[in-house]
Design an enzyme around this catalytic site. Structure first.
Site, mmCIF file in Angstrom:
data_model
loop_
_atom_site.group_PDB
_atom_site.id
_atom_site.type_symbol
_atom_site.label_atom_id
_atom_site.label_comp_id
_atom_site.label_asym_id
_atom_site.label_seq_id
_atom_site.Cartn_x
_atom_site.Cartn_y
_atom_site.Cartn_z
ATOM 1 N N SER A 85 3.322 0.872 4.005
ATOM 2 C CA SER A 85 2.657 2.024 4.607
ATOM 3 C C SER A 85 1.482 1.553 5.433
ATOM 4 C CB SER A 85 2.161 2.973 3.510
ATOM 5 O OG SER A 85 1.211 3.871 4.065
ATOM 6 N N HIS B 28 6.566 2.756 6.822
ATOM 7 C CA HIS B 28 6.199 4.109 6.386
ATOM 8 C C HIS B 28 4.963 4.554 7.175
ATOM 9 C CE1 HIS B 28 6.252 7.344 3.362
ATOM 10 N NE2 HIS B 28 4.924 7.253 3.335
ATOM 11 N N ASP C 60 2.317 7.486 7.630
ATOM 12 C CA ASP C 60 1.752 8.658 6.956
ATOM 13 C C ASP C 60 1.017 9.535 7.953
ATOM 14 O OD1 ASP C 60 2.376 8.406 4.116
ATOM 15 O OD2 ASP C 60 1.227 6.544 4.215
ATOM 16 N N MET D 16 -1.081 12.969 8.443
ATOM 17 C CA MET D 16 -1.872 13.952 7.683
ATOM 18 C C MET D 16 -2.618 14.855 8.657
ATOM 19 S SD MET D 16 -3.455 11.537 4.711
ATOM 20 C CE MET D 16 -2.477 10.242 3.926
ATOM 21 N N HIS E 167 6.318 10.223 7.207
ATOM 22 C CA HIS E 167 6.005 11.117 6.083
ATOM 23 C C HIS E 167 5.010 12.165 6.569
ATOM 24 C CE1 HIS E 167 4.057 11.371 1.783
ATOM 25 N NE2 HIS E 167 4.653 12.500 2.145
ATOM 26 N N MET F 81 2.738 14.909 6.022
ATOM 27 C CA MET F 81 1.912 15.665 5.072
ATOM 28 C C MET F 81 1.139 16.691 5.882
ATOM 29 S SD MET F 81 0.793 12.369 2.816
ATOM 30 C CE MET F 81 1.171 11.274 4.175
ATOM 31 N N MET G 280 6.629 11.875 -4.814
ATOM 32 C CA MET G 280 5.258 11.348 -4.713
ATOM 33 C C MET G 280 4.791 10.913 -6.096
ATOM 34 S SD MET G 280 4.334 11.345 -1.571
ATOM 35 C CE MET G 280 2.648 10.809 -1.883
ATOM 36 N N ASP H 167 6.357 6.898 -3.680
ATOM 37 C CA ASP H 167 5.229 6.655 -2.774
ATOM 38 C C ASP H 167 3.932 6.948 -3.510
ATOM 39 O OD1 ASP H 167 3.447 6.525 -0.668
ATOM 40 O OD2 ASP H 167 4.265 8.248 0.423
HETATM 41 C C1 DX5 Z 1 -0.496 8.841 0.256
HETATM 42 C C2 DX5 Z 1 0.518 8.309 1.215
HETATM 43 C C3 DX5 Z 1 1.040 6.999 0.824
HETATM 44 C C4 DX5 Z 1 -0.008 5.905 0.787
HETATM 45 C C5 DX5 Z 1 0.322 5.051 -0.379
HETATM 46 O O1 DX5 Z 1 -0.758 10.158 0.548
HETATM 47 O O2 DX5 Z 1 1.621 9.190 1.330
HETATM 48 O O3 DX5 Z 1 2.123 6.600 1.652
HETATM 49 O O4 DX5 Z 1 -0.049 5.116 1.928
HETATM 50 O O5 DX5 Z 1 -0.698 4.158 -0.546
HETATM 51 P P1 DX5 Z 1 -0.787 3.231 -1.830
HETATM 52 O O6 DX5 Z 1 0.441 2.384 -1.835
HETATM 53 O O7 DX5 Z 1 -2.044 2.452 -1.592
HETATM 54 O O8 DX5 Z 1 -0.870 4.137 -3.015
HETATM 55 ZN ZN ZN Z 2 3.444 8.376 2.367
#
Ligand code: DX5
Ligand code: ZN
Length: 231
Positions: free
Chosen positions: A15, A39, A41, A43, A72, A74, A142, A180
């Site tokens: 990620s 990956h 992320d 947000m 992903h 979010m 998650m 994740d």
């Molecule tokens: C959290 C993200 C994850 C994050 C995981 O909201 O969706 O993808 O990057 O990070 P680690 O592996 O550090 O928990």
């Molecule tokens: Zn993620």
């Protein structure tokens, strides 16, 4: 009839949330030899209390690598942005079941030619994703509450991972089950034994001195967990 489950390929998906955002292409180059998924992320400061990247960053990264972009989302209103992410070069998009309109979002992702993922927060029950198992390519369980990297793995999610894989196997569906949050070379063991096959790792990859070695080690630990280490 007894169906023999087809175990999908084991993958590690680093990620970029935990990478240096000022040098993302360098970070990707570091892990690319040991990963075929990345990956990403996304947000929106609404579905989660944090902001990250949008389609322009995905487009810039797309010019830089052929890795599969596991995007992903979010975000509260994925329908507004799915096309832009597809155009930017996302290969798969994962929306959260908690945002609702799941059936329509799945149809929209299919129409756009995206690989379809559906995510569930740690406190969202298996029953919320169950109706969609035959319509998606990936279920993301998650293992932390989304929003931030570097949190601790929530082991209470493991029974749900097992339920998803078992239900998919019983229905003869070959779907990816992704975990994740808080995944490292130790927590990955239980996740893999429970049926997960895609392992997202942020801080346990980019927070380490040697990200490629770290990613390789996580994948090896997952494979060993289900097949046993080579004798
Ligand atoms: C959290 C993200 C994850 C994050 C995981 O909201 O969706 O993808 O990057 O990070 P680690 O592996 O550090 O928990
Ligand atoms: Zn993620």
């Amino acid at each position: 009839m007894v169906t023999s489950p087809i175990v999908p390929e084991m993958r590690v998906a680093p990620s970029i949330l935990s990478a240096d955002f000022g040098a993302l292409s360098d970070a990707i180059d570091l892990v690319a030899p040991g990963s075929d998924w990345l990956h990403v992320d996304v947000m929106d400061g609404h579905f989660v209390p944090n902001l990250t990247v949008g389609p322009p960053v995905v487009a810039s990264l797309r010019d830089h690598t052929d890795l599969f972009f596991d995007t992903h989302l979010m975000i509260s209103e994925p329908a507004r942005y799915l096309e832009a992410f597809r155009d930017a070069g996302a290969d798969g998009c994962t929306v959260h079941v908690e945002v609702g309109e799941t059936k329509a979002l799945i149809a929209q992702m299919r129409d756009l030619g995206l690989r379809v993922g559906l995510a569930a927060n740690p406190d969202t029950p298996f029953e919320a994703v169950e109706p969609y198992l035959d319509q998606v390519d990936l279920i993301l369980c998650m293992t932390v509450f989304p929003g931030f990297g570097g949190q601790s793995f929530i082991a209470d999610v493991i029974p749900k991972v097992r339920q998803v894989r078992q239900a998919a196997d019983e229905a003869g569906l070959t779907i990816d089950v992704e975990v994740d949050g808080g995944i490292d070379e130790r927590t990955v063991v239980e996740a893999a034994r429970s049926g997960a096959n895609v392992f997202v790792a942020g801080s346990a990859v980019f927070g380490r001195a040697h990200p490629l070695d770290a990613a390789t080690e996580i994948l090896r630990a997952a494979v060993d967990a289900v097949t046993g280490p080579p004798s």
